[in-house]
Design a protein around this motif. Structure first.
Motif, PDB file in Angstrom:
ATOM      1  N   TYR A 132       2.268  -8.629  19.683  1.00  0.00           N
ATOM      2  CA  TYR A 132       1.847  -8.323  21.058  1.00  0.00           C
ATOM      3  C   TYR A 132       0.350  -8.002  21.098  1.00  0.00           C
ATOM      4  CZ  TYR A 132       0.791  -4.529  24.417  1.00  0.00           C
ATOM      5  OH  TYR A 132       0.186  -3.680  25.304  1.00  0.00           O
ATOM      6  N   ILE A 133      -0.128  -7.223  20.142  1.00  0.00           N
ATOM      7  CA  ILE A 133      -1.548  -6.885  20.077  1.00  0.00           C
ATOM      8  C   ILE A 133      -2.375  -8.132  19.799  1.00  0.00           C
ATOM      9  CG2 ILE A 133      -3.279  -5.600  18.748  1.00  0.00           C
ATOM     10  CD1 ILE A 133      -1.092  -3.425  18.377  1.00  0.00           C
ATOM     11  N   ASP A 134      -1.887  -8.994  18.900  1.00  0.00           N
ATOM     12  CA  ASP A 134      -2.597 -10.238  18.614  1.00  0.00           C
ATOM     13  C   ASP A 134      -2.674 -11.132  19.848  1.00  0.00           C
ATOM     14  OD1 ASP A 134      -3.125  -9.577  16.006  1.00  0.00           O
ATOM     15  OD2 ASP A 134      -1.364 -10.577  15.181  1.00  0.00           O
ATOM     16  N   CYS A 135      -1.609 -11.162  20.644  1.00  0.00           N
ATOM     17  CA  CYS A 135      -1.613 -11.975  21.872  1.00  0.00           C
ATOM     18  C   CYS A 135      -2.668 -11.465  22.849  1.00  0.00           C
ATOM     19  CB  CYS A 135      -0.228 -11.957  22.523  1.00  0.00           C
ATOM     20  SG  CYS A 135       1.040 -12.874  21.613  1.00  0.00           S
ATOM     21  N   LEU A 136      -2.835 -10.145  22.922  1.00  0.00           N
ATOM     22  CA  LEU A 136      -3.895  -9.591  23.767  1.00  0.00           C
ATOM     23  C   LEU A 136      -5.264 -10.051  23.278  1.00  0.00           C
ATOM     24  CD1 LEU A 136      -2.664  -5.918  24.357  1.00  0.00           C
ATOM     25  CD2 LEU A 136      -3.016  -7.653  26.125  1.00  0.00           C
ATOM     26  N   ARG A 137      -5.458 -10.032  21.981  1.00  0.00           N
ATOM     27  CA  ARG A 137      -6.758 -10.435  21.437  1.00  0.00           C
ATOM     28  C   ARG A 137      -6.989 -11.934  21.634  1.00  0.00           C
ATOM     29  NH1 ARG A 137      -8.800  -6.026  19.512  1.00  0.00           N
ATOM     30  NH2 ARG A 137      -7.593  -4.526  18.287  1.00  0.00           N
ATOM     31  N   ARG A 138      -5.950 -12.722  21.497  1.00  0.00           N
ATOM     32  CA  ARG A 138      -6.091 -14.176  21.688  1.00  0.00           C
ATOM     33  C   ARG A 138      -6.474 -14.520  23.117  1.00  0.00           C
ATOM     34  NH1 ARG A 138      -0.769 -16.953  19.649  1.00  0.00           N
ATOM     35  NH2 ARG A 138      -1.875 -18.820  20.373  1.00  0.00           N
ATOM     36  N   THR A 139      -6.128 -13.660  24.058  1.00  0.00           N
ATOM     37  CA  THR A 139      -6.515 -13.874  25.458  1.00  0.00           C
ATOM     38  C   THR A 139      -7.751 -13.056  25.829  1.00  0.00           C
ATOM     39  OG1 THR A 139      -4.866 -12.193  26.103  1.00  0.00           O
ATOM     40  CG2 THR A 139      -4.203 -14.500  26.229  1.00  0.00           C
ATOM     41  N   GLU A 140      -8.516 -12.633  24.803  1.00  0.00           N
ATOM     42  CA  GLU A 140      -9.794 -11.942  24.997  1.00  0.00           C
ATOM     43  C   GLU A 140      -9.652 -10.619  25.732  1.00  0.00           C
ATOM     44  OE1 GLU A 140     -12.593 -13.004  23.563  1.00  0.00           O
ATOM     45  OE2 GLU A 140     -11.445 -14.669  22.733  1.00  0.00           O
TER      46      GLU A 140
ATOM     47  N   ARG B 252       5.890 -15.296  24.905  1.00  0.00           N
ATOM     48  CA  ARG B 252       7.147 -16.047  24.808  1.00  0.00           C
ATOM     49  C   ARG B 252       7.119 -16.985  23.606  1.00  0.00           C
ATOM     50  NH1 ARG B 252       8.991 -20.964  26.467  1.00  0.00           N
ATOM     51  NH2 ARG B 252       7.046 -21.453  27.545  1.00  0.00           N
ATOM     52  N   HIS B 253       6.006 -17.700  23.404  1.00  0.00           N
ATOM     53  CA  HIS B 253       5.918 -18.625  22.276  1.00  0.00           C
ATOM     54  C   HIS B 253       5.991 -17.884  20.941  1.00  0.00           C
ATOM     55  CE1 HIS B 253       5.368 -21.894  24.942  1.00  0.00           C
ATOM     56  NE2 HIS B 253       4.107 -21.641  25.270  1.00  0.00           N
ATOM     57  N   ALA B 254       5.497 -16.633  20.926  1.00  0.00           N
ATOM     58  CA  ALA B 254       5.561 -15.821  19.704  1.00  0.00           C
ATOM     59  C   ALA B 254       6.922 -15.145  19.539  1.00  0.00           C
ATOM     60  CB  ALA B 254       4.461 -14.770  19.716  1.00  0.00           C
ATOM     61  N   ARG B 255       7.846 -15.385  20.485  1.00  0.00           N
ATOM     62  CA  ARG B 255       9.211 -14.845  20.459  1.00  0.00           C
ATOM     63  C   ARG B 255       9.241 -13.319  20.544  1.00  0.00           C
ATOM     64  NH1 ARG B 255      12.367 -18.819  16.129  1.00  0.00           N
ATOM     65  NH2 ARG B 255      11.882 -20.758  17.227  1.00  0.00           N
ATOM     66  N   CYS B 256       8.241 -12.766  21.215  1.00  0.00           N
ATOM     67  CA  CYS B 256       8.261 -11.330  21.481  1.00  0.00           C
ATOM     68  C   CYS B 256       9.108 -11.034  22.711  1.00  0.00           C
ATOM     69  CB  CYS B 256       6.842 -10.810  21.700  1.00  0.00           C
ATOM     70  SG  CYS B 256       5.895 -10.668  20.195  1.00  0.00           S
ATOM     71  N   ILE B 257       9.201 -11.999  23.603  1.00  0.00           N
ATOM     72  CA  ILE B 257      10.064 -11.852  24.772  1.00  0.00           C
ATOM     73  C   ILE B 257      10.947 -13.094  24.867  1.00  0.00           C
ATOM     74  CG2 ILE B 257       8.543 -10.336  26.079  1.00  0.00           C
ATOM     75  CD1 ILE B 257       7.495 -12.718  27.590  1.00  0.00           C
ATOM     76  N   THR B 258      12.127 -12.923  25.402  1.00  0.00           N
ATOM     77  CA  THR B 258      13.078 -14.023  25.512  1.00  0.00           C
ATOM     78  C   THR B 258      12.769 -14.867  26.750  1.00  0.00           C
ATOM     79  OG1 THR B 258      14.626 -12.734  26.854  1.00  0.00           O
ATOM     80  CG2 THR B 258      14.841 -12.567  24.447  1.00  0.00           C
ATOM     81  N   ASP B 259      13.443 -16.001  26.843  1.00  0.00           N
ATOM     82  CA  ASP B 259      13.282 -16.841  28.025  1.00  0.00           C
ATOM     83  C   ASP B 259      13.759 -16.107  29.280  1.00  0.00           C
ATOM     84  OD1 ASP B 259      12.218 -18.862  26.529  1.00  0.00           O
ATOM     85  OD2 ASP B 259      14.091 -19.967  26.315  1.00  0.00           O
ATOM     86  N   ASP B 260      14.849 -15.330  29.135  1.00  0.00           N
ATOM     87  CA  ASP B 260      15.334 -14.538  30.273  1.00  0.00           C
ATOM     88  C   ASP B 260      14.292 -13.518  30.704  1.00  0.00           C
ATOM     89  OD1 ASP B 260      17.693 -15.893  30.388  1.00  0.00           O
ATOM     90  OD2 ASP B 260      18.882 -14.379  29.342  1.00  0.00           O
ATOM     91  N   ASP B 261      13.683 -12.831  29.716  1.00  0.00           N
ATOM     92  CA  ASP B 261      12.620 -11.874  30.032  1.00  0.00           C
ATOM     93  C   ASP B 261      11.465 -12.567  30.750  1.00  0.00           C
ATOM     94  OD1 ASP B 261      13.835  -9.631  28.936  1.00  0.00           O
ATOM     95  OD2 ASP B 261      13.023  -9.999  26.940  1.00  0.00           O
ATOM     96  N   THR B 262      11.088 -13.744  30.245  1.00  0.00           N
ATOM     97  CA  THR B 262       9.960 -14.473  30.825  1.00  0.00           C
ATOM     98  C   THR B 262      10.229 -14.835  32.274  1.00  0.00           C
ATOM     99  OG1 THR B 262       9.460 -15.407  28.645  1.00  0.00           O
ATOM    100  CG2 THR B 262       8.444 -16.464  30.548  1.00  0.00           C
ATOM    101  N   ARG B 263      11.425 -15.340  32.548  1.00  0.00           N
ATOM    102  CA  ARG B 263      11.754 -15.706  33.925  1.00  0.00           C
ATOM    103  C   ARG B 263      11.766 -14.476  34.835  1.00  0.00           C
ATOM    104  NH1 ARG B 263      15.160 -19.491  31.318  1.00  0.00           N
ATOM    105  NH2 ARG B 263      16.977 -18.130  31.394  1.00  0.00           N
ATOM    106  N   PHE B 264      12.313 -13.386  34.315  1.00  0.00           N
ATOM    107  CA  PHE B 264      12.352 -12.144  35.107  1.00  0.00           C
ATOM    108  C   PHE B 264      10.941 -11.644  35.406  1.00  0.00           C
ATOM    109  CE2 PHE B 264      12.401  -7.486  35.253  1.00  0.00           C
ATOM    110  CZ  PHE B 264      13.207  -7.307  36.372  1.00  0.00           C
ATOM    111  N   ILE B 265      10.079 -11.684  34.394  1.00  0.00           N
ATOM    112  CA  ILE B 265       8.706 -11.194  34.560  1.00  0.00           C
ATOM    113  C   ILE B 265       7.943 -12.075  35.553  1.00  0.00           C
ATOM    114  CG2 ILE B 265       6.492 -10.951  33.368  1.00  0.00           C
ATOM    115  CD1 ILE B 265       8.200 -10.128  30.863  1.00  0.00           C
TER     116      ILE B 265
END
Length: 770
Positions: free
Chosen positions: A353-361, A312-325
């Motif tokens: 998205y791939i970078d976010c996966l790596r940032r979370t190990e 969400r912070h990287a703007r890959c998903i919207t706030d609406d998407d985040t709440r739904f997820i």
């Protein structure tokens, strides 16, 4: 829930008026027809005659407007809120209490956003075509069960005579529900196989249009590209319930040829646009297919904690998407919904998205998303024997350690793993479920075909029997062997087209080198700066376009500098000096102060810096042996590993540290992996049809965040995977010639290459081929 909103109602005790904007919004959100008027009448807020006046209004909006006029005239805002609470319109209580300003504590109890209302209006315009089969009794029942609508609203929908009227009533009710109910409606639509409508509700036409249109088509005639795509999308929506809407959009584009010819008269322009659109869709579908191929495995493996917020912070998903997820109950459902969004991302956001996966190990799942392939699940049922379940669980525990490079090397197990890798297949992990469920990662169509052949020839059972018993003897023998009786391969993943996204290098820039300083001896980088090493100095370049020189580090004590490394953690450079047989430490945050750090080093005068610890690894060739020395940030040697004689004879040149703490060591004609205890666990391999002898005359090494290795070798750059298996030639002559130094900047995925006898420095972006 009511307890939370009781306090909000009490906070409106002194409220008598509403802002015009809040009142206008309520006119479109309040649902007066399912108990609200009766509650207000019982509370003596409105009279019988006023109820009659309200019910005379022809539309729901008209009835809501009339009701609010009466409430505002009497200043009974709190009574309205209490009535809304009693009729379970919690989202409107929150809206009133906050005066229309969203607060995160309300979560999904909030009126629909403008984009969500716009989606419903599009569906309403197409309701005649959508009506047939949309609102089945099963769907209405699910909506009531999951409280997306009330029982009274469900009965109201069912009371309508025609499908068209039922659809209209459903959309009108949905428009006034909360975002929580909206998301539950999406879930219900998916449950009853109305996934194509659910996708539209969840994502929205405007978002889809933004995703599928190339951003560089700004020279098109005014509005033409939007009109084409909207027309095609609506055509798809009402005719084709496919899981891949992009395919149907493209079909729609092809089917509006008459309209197209009227709007676009220039044939060359039309052909160019058709080519651009088809190429764009083909590239986009490759990424979508990668996600679809591995969606089941990833949804059960990716950990959502922090990862969703990063997206969400990287703007890959919207706030609406985040709440739904986040409103999904289980973690795997959250990731499954997230992957629905990911498959439609642009190449730029897909990389994030791939970078976010790596940032979370979550590096393995990042590799799967980045490189493609298919994940296959095989379940092995075994012949009954004593303590079978205990043996199976022990084997599973060891399977899950295969990718852990810290464990001991086993020649027998390595042979079995190599057998799979020759067919482009890797073992991922395993779980226990009345047998052993093992997951494979298949990298190519050939590997996929091979699994088909093994299954059809009943060869999976003997292979898994052999593999499991080898694993049973690994580390510590378990004392008993098991036999695979039969194997089930998950068919959902099995019948898939294998899509690979091989890594490739895209030219970013050629740095402007100062020829008067002599040839370039080394390169390194920090996120905002590039450092170019010459014999007597280090030039500093800006890390942003246009990459211009910004400064210089020099010292009269420099002899003949040969290599350089950078540590972001301590903000230091380490420069190897062949002339003085030492390593210089340069403190960037202390006015580039230069001081001698380590003395008495020997050839080949190279170094590497491991970012997380700041340790510096140096190869030292001393007769009759060679050593790998590791120094801490204070300059003290913390580790010395003696290399085997065969490596010493092959001239070790450079070493880098991996995430697991092992070292990849490059020799002139070999590439090996060594543990911190000095044990060689892997050597480079090449499986047909790849180059049988990839490493011949190497010079330098770089490692990326996915632990892929880049080797500067003669006139080309080679790539190896994390298991030291040769993958491909990344660059070769005439693009580069005699590369001598490499550096990979992880944060920006940039590979810096020194070549042509140090006369040129190229910067490439490393990413999956789109």
């Amino acid at each position: 829930m009511a307890t939370v909103f009781d306090g909000l109602v009490e906070s409106l005790e002194k409220a008598t008026l509403l802002d015009d904007s809040v009142q206008e919004k309520l006119c479109h959100c309040v649902s007066p027809d399912f108990g609200l008027l009766e509650v207000l009448h019982a509370d003596r807020t409105i009279s019988d005659s006023e109820i009659a006046d309200i019910k005379k209004q022809g539309s729901v909006d008209g009835r809501s407007t009339k009701l609010l006029e009466i409430i505002m005239r009497r200043g009974q805002v709190q009574k309205l809120a209490r009535a809304l609470l009693q009729t379970k319109q919690f989202h409107l209580v929150a809206f009133l209490a906050s005066n229309g300003v969203y607060n995160a504590e309300f979560e999904y109890n909030w009126p629909l956003s403008e984009s969500q209302l716009y989606i419903l209006s599009i569906l309403d315009n197409q309701s005649e075509k959508l009506a047939q089969g949309l609102l089945s009794q099963e769907l209405v029942k699910k909506l009531v069960e999951r409280t997306a609508i009330s029982e009274a609203e469900g009965n109201f929908i069912e009371s309508k005579d025609s499908d068209r009227e039922k659809t209209g009533a459903f959309l009108e009710i949905s428009r006034r529900e909360s975002q929580k109910s909206y998301f539950e409606t999406v879930n219900c639509l998916r449950i009853v196989d109305q996934g194509y409508i659910a996708s539209l509700l969840k994502k929205g036409v405007s978002d889809i249009i933004g995703d599928i249109l190339p951003t560089d088509l700004t020279d098109l005639p005014l509005g033409i590209h939007r009109l084409i795509v909207v027309k095609a999308y609506i055509r798809m929506l009402v005719t084709s319930p496919e899981r891949h809407p992009e395919k149907d959009i493209f079909k729609g584009l092809c089917n509006v040829s008459q309209w197209w010819h009227k709007m676009v008269t220039n044939p060359s322009f039309r052909e160019g646009y058709e080519y651009h659109i088809s190429g764009y869709f083909n590239r986009k579908l490759r990424r979508a297919t990668v996600v679809s191929n591995n969606r089941y495995y990833l949804s059960w493996r990716i950990t959502p904690k922090k990862f969703i917020d990063f997206m969400r912070h990287a703007r890959c998903i919207t706030d609406d998407d985040t709440r739904f997820i986040k409103c999904q109950t289980y973690d795997h459902d959250k990731i499954d919904e997230l992957l629905c969004v990911v498959r439609d991302l642009s190449i730029e956001k897909y990389a994030v998205y791939i970078d976010c996966l790596r940032r979370t190990e979550q590096h393995l799942y990042a590799d799967i998303s980045e490189l493609g392939g298919v994940t296959l699940k095989a379940k092995s049922i075994h012949v009954e024997c004593e303590n079978l379940e205990e043996i199976e669980k022990t084997i599973i525990e060891r399977i899950n350690k295969i990718r852990d490079k810290k464990l001991g090397y086993n020649l027998e197990l390595e042979a079995e793993i190599d057998y799979l890798r020759r067919h482009d297949i890797e073992i991922l992990d395993a779980i226990h479920d009345r047998g052993i469920i093992i997951w494979f990662w298949v990298h190519s169509e050939d590997g996929h075909d091979q699994v088909h052949k093994w299954r059809d020839a009943d060869e999976m059972e003997p292979y898994l029997t052999r593999l499991f018993n080898v694993i049973g003897r690994w580390i510590k023998p378990i004392g008993r062997e098991i036999t695979s009786d039969w194997v089930i391969i998950n068919g959902f993943q099995f019948n898939r087209e294998v899509i690979n996204l091989p890594m490739t290098l895209y030219m970013v820039t050629e740095l402007n080198i100062d020829a008067s300083k002599g040839p370039v001896r080394g390169v390194t980088a920090l996120p905002d700066k590039f450092y170019i090493l010459h014999e007597k100095s280090i030039l500093i370049y800006d890390g942003q376009t246009p990459f211009e020189p910004t400064g210089e580090i020099s010292s009269a004590e420099f002899g003949s500098l040969t290599d350089v490394g950078a540590c972001a953690k301590s903000s230091r450079l380490y420069a190897v000096d062949e002339g003085n047989a030492c390593i210089w430490k340069i403190s960037l945050d202390n006015d580039n102060q230069v001081e001698k750090w380590v003395s008495e080093i020997t050839r080949p005068f190279t170094c590497s810096v491991y970012g997380s610890s700041g340790e510096v690894a140096v190869i030292q060739q001393r007769a009759p042996s060679s050593f790998l020395d590791v120094y801490a940030t204070d300059g003290k040697r913390v580790r010395q590993l003696q290399l085997p004689k065969d490596l010493h004879d092959k001239e070790p040149l450079h070493a880098v540290e991996t995430r697991s703490g092992n070292y990849d060591i490059l020799c002139e004609s070999d590439l090996v992996e060594m543990t911190k205890e000095g044990v060689i666990t892997r050597r480079c391999k090449s499986f047909p049809p790849r180059d049988p002898e990839p490493v011949i005359k190497s010079r330098h090494l770089a490692i990326d965040i996915g632990e892929r290795l880049y080797v500067a070798e003669r006139y080309r750059i080679l790539q190896f995977d994390s298991q030291l298996v040769y993958e491909q030639v990344m660059l070769e002559s005439p693009k580069i010639w005699e590369p001598t130094r490499l550096h990979f900047l992880e944060k920006k995925k940039l590979l810096m290459i020194v070549h042509s006898d140090g006369k040129k420095v190229f910067v490439y972006n490393a990413r999956p081929r789109d």
